[in-house]
Scaffold this motif. Structure first.
Motif, mmCIF file in Angstrom:
data_model
loop_
_atom_site.group_PDB
_atom_site.id
_atom_site.type_symbol
_atom_site.label_atom_id
_atom_site.label_comp_id
_atom_site.label_asym_id
_atom_site.label_seq_id
_atom_site.Cartn_x
_atom_site.Cartn_y
_atom_site.Cartn_z
ATOM 1 N N GLU A 34 0.835 -1.212 0.000
ATOM 2 C CA GLU A 34 0.000 0.000 0.000
ATOM 3 C C GLU A 34 0.869 1.262 0.000
ATOM 4 O OE1 GLU A 34 -2.874 2.167 3.227
ATOM 5 O OE2 GLU A 34 -3.071 -0.018 3.047
ATOM 6 N N ASP A 35 1.923 1.273 0.832
ATOM 7 C CA ASP A 35 2.828 2.434 0.896
ATOM 8 C C ASP A 35 3.552 2.650 -0.431
ATOM 9 O OD1 ASP A 35 2.064 2.745 3.519
ATOM 10 O OD2 ASP A 35 3.969 2.032 4.379
ATOM 11 N N LEU A 36 4.011 1.576 -1.064
ATOM 12 C CA LEU A 36 4.709 1.701 -2.350
ATOM 13 C C LEU A 36 3.771 2.201 -3.446
ATOM 14 C CD1 LEU A 36 7.007 -1.463 -2.390
ATOM 15 C CD2 LEU A 36 7.673 0.920 -1.984
ATOM 16 N N ASN A 37 2.515 1.760 -3.416
ATOM 17 C CA ASN A 37 1.542 2.248 -4.403
ATOM 18 C C ASN A 37 1.279 3.744 -4.233
ATOM 19 O OD1 ASN A 37 1.189 -0.158 -5.756
ATOM 20 N ND2 ASN A 37 -0.532 -0.799 -4.492
ATOM 21 N N LEU A 38 1.230 4.210 -3.002
ATOM 22 C CA LEU A 38 1.031 5.638 -2.749
ATOM 23 C C LEU A 38 2.262 6.448 -3.147
ATOM 24 C CD1 LEU A 38 -0.820 5.596 0.684
ATOM 25 C CD2 LEU A 38 -1.772 6.212 -1.541
ATOM 26 N N LEU A 39 3.440 5.894 -2.899
ATOM 27 C CA LEU A 39 4.692 6.572 -3.238
ATOM 28 C C LEU A 39 4.867 6.652 -4.750
ATOM 29 C CD1 LEU A 39 7.249 7.874 -2.123
ATOM 30 C CD2 LEU A 39 8.268 5.599 -1.995
ATOM 31 N N LYS A 40 4.496 5.601 -5.467
ATOM 32 C CA LYS A 40 4.489 5.520 -6.933
ATOM 33 C C LYS A 40 5.880 5.522 -7.545
ATOM 34 C CE LYS A 40 2.831 8.075 -10.955
ATOM 35 N NZ LYS A 40 2.084 9.238 -11.394
ATOM 36 N N CYS A 41 6.670 6.561 -7.303
ATOM 37 C CA CYS A 41 7.930 6.733 -8.013
ATOM 38 C C CYS A 41 8.835 7.661 -7.232
ATOM 39 C CB CYS A 41 7.614 7.340 -9.396
ATOM 40 S SG CYS A 41 9.023 7.544 -10.485
ATOM 41 N N THR A 42 10.154 7.450 -7.340
ATOM 42 C CA THR A 42 11.126 8.399 -6.801
ATOM 43 C C THR A 42 12.175 8.652 -7.863
ATOM 44 O OG1 THR A 42 12.597 6.705 -5.861
ATOM 45 C CG2 THR A 42 10.845 7.572 -4.415
ATOM 46 N N GLU A 43 12.822 9.788 -7.764
ATOM 47 C CA GLU A 43 13.863 10.121 -8.736
ATOM 48 C C GLU A 43 15.020 9.130 -8.666
ATOM 49 O OE1 GLU A 43 16.335 14.042 -10.260
ATOM 50 O OE2 GLU A 43 15.411 14.076 -8.287
ATOM 51 N N GLU A 44 15.349 8.689 -7.462
ATOM 52 C CA GLU A 44 16.476 7.780 -7.265
ATOM 53 C C GLU A 44 16.214 6.374 -7.811
ATOM 54 O OE1 GLU A 44 19.136 5.902 -3.617
ATOM 55 O OE2 GLU A 44 17.387 7.122 -3.164
ATOM 56 N N HIS A 45 15.041 5.801 -7.519
ATOM 57 C CA HIS A 45 14.770 4.414 -7.873
ATOM 58 C C HIS A 45 13.907 4.235 -9.113
ATOM 59 C CE1 HIS A 45 15.407 3.797 -3.349
ATOM 60 N NE2 HIS A 45 16.499 3.402 -3.969
ATOM 61 N N GLY A 46 13.108 5.207 -9.464
ATOM 62 C CA GLY A 46 12.165 5.060 -10.575
ATOM 63 C C GLY A 46 10.814 4.614 -10.050
#
Length: 188
Positions: A34-46
């Motif tokens: 659930e947390d990863l779905n909300l985060l969606k994307c980061t500049e570092e990891h994609g």
């Protein structure tokens, strides 16, 4: 490009999420996804695609004010991070007079300008949903066409938490994928 990364993250479970009879691993994994779905994307990891394996769950620390429990979690995660110069297959989502927009998996902000597709001309339809680009050999790019493109510029959009890209068809073996399957040569 897809990568599998080993990541660490704190997962916070509220008291009501620690139901009796539910395994701790299941509750932590559910909250992590659930947390990863909300985060969606980061500049570092994609783009976070999927948590593949849960390596370890640390000792829970209870927060005295809220009663929530914090677990330090190590896990493997499949990510998709676009790179300049990368060749990707994408699906056309919209065609305008200036070019077309496409998406590639979780990556939805890819644009090919009309100047970046030599030999193709814009053909306007009565409804914008039916606009196309056509070349002299009859190859057509329309909405939902699978197109192989080369990424030539990337930009991280911090507000939208996504990457934006400019791509080109002006390279060998770029263009609609079905054209290559039927034997048409788009590079003539």
């Amino acid at each position: 490009m897809f990568f599998e990364l080993k990541l660490k993250r704190d997962v916070i479970l509220q008291p009501h999420e620690l139901k009796s009879g539910m395994y701790l691993t299941g509750a932590v994994l559910s909250k992590l996804v659930e947390d990863l779905n909300l985060l969606k994307c980061t500049e570092e990891h994609g783009y976070y695609v999927a948590a593949t394996t849960l390596e370890s769950i640390g000792q829970g620390r209870i927060r005295s004010v809220t009663g929530s429990v914090v677990f330090a979690v190590e896990f493997n995660c499949l990510v998709f991070k676009p790179y300049k110069g990368e060749i990707v297959e994408s699906v056309v989502s919209q065609i305008t007079r200036t070019g077309f927009e496409a998406r590639c998996g979780p990556f939805e902000s890819l644009f090919v300008h009309q100047k970046m597709m030599e030999g193709f001309e814009f053909h306007e339809a009565q409804s914008p949903a039916f606009n196309t680009f056509k070349d002299s050999q009859g190859t057509e790019i329309q909405k939902d066409t699978v197109v192989r493109v080369k990424l030539i510029a990337l930009r991280w959009d911090d507000r939208e938490r996504t990457y934006r890209a400019l791509a080109t068809l002006n390279d060998d073996y770029m263009g609609p994928v079905q054209a290559f399957e039927t034997g048409l040569d788009l590079n003539k």
